[in-house]
Design a protein around this motif. Sequence first.
Motif, PDB file in Angstrom:
ATOM      1  N   LEU A 149       0.774  -1.213  -0.198  1.00 26.19           N
ATOM      2  CA  LEU A 149       0.145   0.019  -0.023  1.00 26.19           C
ATOM      3  C   LEU A 149       0.899   1.257  -0.122  1.00 26.19           C
ATOM      4  N   ALA A 150       2.034   1.178   1.016  1.00 26.36           N
ATOM      5  CA  ALA A 150       2.766   2.349   0.891  1.00 26.36           C
ATOM      6  C   ALA A 150       3.457   2.578  -0.495  1.00 26.36           C
ATOM      7  N   LEU A 151       3.886   1.409  -1.208  1.00 24.79           N
ATOM      8  CA  LEU A 151       4.706   1.542  -2.356  1.00 24.79           C
ATOM      9  C   LEU A 151       3.901   2.056  -3.525  1.00 24.79           C
ATOM     10  N   ALA A 152       2.354   1.838  -3.417  1.00 30.27           N
ATOM     11  CA  ALA A 152       1.663   2.284  -4.498  1.00 30.27           C
ATOM     12  C   ALA A 152       1.566   3.837  -4.155  1.00 30.27           C
ATOM     13  N   ASP A 181       0.303   9.103   6.110  1.00 30.35           N
ATOM     14  CA  ASP A 181      -0.129   7.831   6.436  1.00 30.35           C
ATOM     15  C   ASP A 181      -0.004   7.006   5.098  1.00 30.35           C
ATOM     16  N   ASP A 182      -0.181   5.559   5.210  1.00 33.04           N
ATOM     17  CA  ASP A 182       0.125   4.965   4.071  1.00 33.04           C
ATOM     18  C   ASP A 182      -1.215   4.762   3.541  1.00 33.04           C
ATOM     19  N   ASP A 183      -2.147   5.132   4.033  1.00 34.85           N
ATOM     20  CA  ASP A 183      -3.768   4.875   3.608  1.00 34.85           C
ATOM     21  C   ASP A 183      -4.459   6.136   2.899  1.00 34.85           C
ATOM     22  N   VAL A 184      -3.585   6.899   3.081  1.00 40.64           N
ATOM     23  CA  VAL A 184      -4.128   8.565   2.359  1.00 40.64           C
ATOM     24  C   VAL A 184      -4.215   8.396   0.906  1.00 40.64           C
TER      25      VAL A 184
END
Length: 101
Positions: A18-21, A85-88
């Motif tokens: 998710l963070a990489l995307a 955040d990784d889900d932003v």
Amino acid sequence: MKKLSTSIIIPTYKRLSLALALATKISSYNPSCEIIIVDQNDKKKQSLEIIRGKIKIVTVNRISLSYARNIGTYYAQGNIVVFLDDDVEVVKKTIIKHLIA
């Protein structure tokens, strides 16, 4: 006048993909930004990996959001640091809006 550079730090825990995307998307909108993903993973050794130009992955074996942010700041080379955040969800103007706020 000296040009300011930006480092974006994305702490993540068990969501590296998710963070990489997110990093890839930010990089496509803002190619001059340095992006540092801090992967909190107690199963791996601490390491630094540079992928796709200005995207870095720092793996730490300690689970702590504040520690992850501090490690990201340690590796950051920009004059300005932005934490996400990784889900932003980001759009083209997200980083620019953060910088002018």
